[in-house]
Design an enzyme around this catalytic site. Structure first.
Site, PDB file in Angstrom:
ATOM      1  N   CYS A 250       0.813  -1.218   0.000  1.00 38.99           N
ATOM      2  CA  CYS A 250       0.000   0.000   0.000  1.00 38.99           C
ATOM      3  C   CYS A 250       0.845   1.266   0.000  1.00 38.99           C
ATOM      4  O   CYS A 250       0.336   2.350  -0.310  1.00 38.99           O
ATOM      5  CB  CYS A 250      -0.968   0.012   1.182  1.00 38.99           C
ATOM      6  SG  CYS A 250      -0.163  -0.123   2.779  1.00 38.99           S
ATOM      7  N   GLY A 420       0.469   3.118  10.437  1.00 38.78           N
ATOM      8  CA  GLY A 420      -0.580   4.020  10.886  1.00 38.78           C
ATOM      9  C   GLY A 420      -0.592   5.321  10.105  1.00 38.78           C
ATOM     10  O   GLY A 420       0.461   5.839   9.728  1.00 38.78           O
ATOM     11  N   CYS A 421      -1.782   5.859   9.879  1.00 36.52           N
ATOM     12  CA  CYS A 421      -1.944   7.078   9.079  1.00 36.52           C
ATOM     13  C   CYS A 421      -2.428   8.271   9.893  1.00 36.52           C
ATOM     14  O   CYS A 421      -2.711   9.326   9.326  1.00 36.52           O
ATOM     15  CB  CYS A 421      -2.906   6.810   7.917  1.00 36.52           C
ATOM     16  SG  CYS A 421      -2.319   5.528   6.791  1.00 36.52           S
ATOM     17  N   GLY A 422      -2.557   8.106  11.199  1.00 35.37           N
ATOM     18  CA  GLY A 422      -2.889   9.234  12.049  1.00 35.37           C
ATOM     19  C   GLY A 422      -4.359   9.610  12.050  1.00 35.37           C
ATOM     20  O   GLY A 422      -5.185   9.040  11.336  1.00 35.37           O
TER      21      GLY A 422
END
Length: 521
Positions: A250, A420-422
């Protein structure tokens, strides 16, 4: 209405969660040294089987290629274990002598590991190792189209853990995983935390389960090639990243963004690295085929070789083609190929200047990769910093292929397959998820001061915090209050007209000394 397979899956989940929980009760007594020995033994077993399970993954799912899946497996069972060596996760983590605080690691319990079809073996290794390193049990729920290769991988880890002394049942894999079974796993009362990797639906379900969850958003990774970059090196790295496992990671590059003045040189370098430049008609066809009407990626094209993608789209490319490139004029729904593609298809954006390049990269992230990953190839440190500060991405990579940099192969970010994307992307963290995300920290805190010593400023208008009130300070405060409302006062002195502020304060102090209610709290 639930089918028999769903009922069987739910029952299997219930049985395996209970078994994992029972084993975890024993594992809770293990020392850090014993846990570390088990993790190292598991990692060695995974390394020995890495190529075999990589081939199984390609055979079962049809996604990617075995050599690159082997590399992803090694990230999880070689790079990751080396990074975790010496990391404290249970018992006393550290003692802050000056602050008189002791931090103690507490495992969370049973980890529900939801796996994708794109990275089914590497993610199984990664999530199992970090769960056990943190002192937890794990129940793995494979993607239904990847259950054989996933459970084969988990079996290797489970057997190794048992040989190293782990309690029986600590590692579980759901053989008959269905959507309903996975839902049951996420909602089970014994499940403590969820690690969800997959499409937006499963991630949303994890966050809606009522359990603590780590799920990640999609990636739509822009790669800005700056005028200051070593162009040959930059293009080579973009091609390497985009072609890696046929684009199934991804954090793979989805677009090159560069100034118009670099266009001819970049196109020539792409061709030199065996990229195929699609014409307008081919671009139109690819846009309609790769991206579904509901703006999801067409699974038929995910992780396929460039030659196969071209053939499915009705044209031919040389068999040695590394990636397919499409030059597009903007970002958004009118440009389908500006979205995440999960295949070796790369969009190209040539713009007038560096500011326009920043704007385009920002737009790409907002269009489907918010919080995930961005890349810049440059030697101008000021521009690198400007890019890093501007981009709404939690991993901003410099001069590296994106999948290798984001997962910790070529950078010093924590080695991980869950990125993680926050908060901007609805994620609980911006971390590369590791063992420390899977523990709680208990703090043993000793008294170091009296309550009244904690405050630098007086508690009220100059009054001492010892319980004794300074009359002059309070009178002055009341006078300031009255003056602010246009009420002037004579000086407070026994020989003059009584000062209202002084009288009020004296009356208050008198009532306070006798224990009467003052109306003040």
């Amino acid at each position: 209405m639930l089918q028999d397979q769903d009922l069987l899956s739910i029952q299997e989940v219930r049985t395996k969660v209970e078994s994992a929980y029972a084993a975890w009760q024993k594992y809770l007594t293990y020392s850090q040294e014993k846990i570390d020995a088990i993790v190292e033994y598991m990692a060695a077993a995974a390394r020995a089987n890495s190529q075999r399970v990589a081939a199984l993954a390609v055979e079962e799912t049809g996604y990617g290629n075995a050599p690159d899946k082997h590399i992803k497996n090694l990230l999880a069972c070689d790079v990751l274990p080396r990074k975790m060596r010496g990391m404290k996760t249970v018992g006393v983590l550290r003692e802050l002598a000056e602050e008189k605080i002791v931090e103690i690691g507490v495992p969370v319990g049973v980890v529900a590991a939801i796996l994708p079809t794109t990275n089914p073996t590497s993610t199984a290794i990664y999530k199992t190792l970090i769960a056990l390193k943190a002192g937890n049990a794990v129940v793995v729920s494979p993607h239904p189209r990847a259950h054989r290769c996933t459970c084969a991988t988990v079996a290797v880890l489970d057997e190794a853990a048992a040989e190293a002394g782990a309690p029986e049942g600590l590692i579980q894999c759901v053989d008959g995983a269905t959507l309903e079974g996975t839902e049951a796993l996420m909602h089970h009362e014994r499940t403590s935390v969820i690690l969800a990797t997959g499409g937006s639906g499963i991630v949303k379900a994890a966050y809606s389960s009522g359990k603590p969850a780590y799920g990640v958003g999609p990636g739509n990774v822009p790669a800005l090639i700056d005028a200051s970059a070593d162009l040959e090196d930059a293009v080579a790295k973009v091609v390497a990243g985009k072609s890696f496992d046929y684009g199934t990671v991804c954090s793979s590059e989805q677009a090159i963004v560069a100034e118009e003045s670099l266009r001819d040189r970049i196109l020539a370098l792409l061709k030199a690295h065996k990229a195929y430049l699609a014409n307008d008609a081919q671009k139109e066809t690819l846009g309609k085929l790769l991206i579904m009407p509901n703006w999801t990626v067409n699974p038929k094209f995910v992780g396929q070789a460039p030659a196969k993608i071209a053939k499915m789209a009705g044209f031919e490319v040389p068999p040695e083609t590394s990636i397919i490139c499409v030059e597009i004029g903007g970002v958004g729904k009118q440009y389908p190929l500006s979205a995440e593609k999960l295949s070796p298809v790369l969009s190209l954006h040539f713009v007038k200047d560096f500011q326009a390049a920043l704007d385009t990269c920002y737009a790409l992230l907002k269009f489907g990769g918010l919080g995930h990953t961005a890349v810049i190839h440059a030697r101008d440190e000021a521009r690198i910093r400007q890019y890093g500060l501007r981009m709404p991405a939690m991993r901003v990579l410099v001069n590296t292929p994106a999948p290798h940099g984001s997962t910790g192969i070529t950078t010093n970010v924590f080695p991980a397959m869950t990125l993680g994307c926050g908060a901007a992307a609805g994620n609980a963290t911006s971390d590369n998820i590791g063992p420390l995300n899977l523990i709680n920290v208990k703090r043993l805190a000793y008294a170091v001061r009296k309550p009244e010593e904690a405050f630098q400023a007086p508690l009220a208008a100059g009054a001492a915090v010892s319980g004794r009130v300074d009359r002059g300070t309070v009178v002055a405060a009341v006078e300031r209050y009255l003056a602010a409302r246009g009420i002037s006062q004579p000086a407070a002195s026994p020989a003059t007209v009584p000062n209202v502020a002084a009288e009020v304060v004296d009356r208050f102090l008198s009532r306070r000394s006798t224990g009467a209610k003052t109306g003040f709290s």
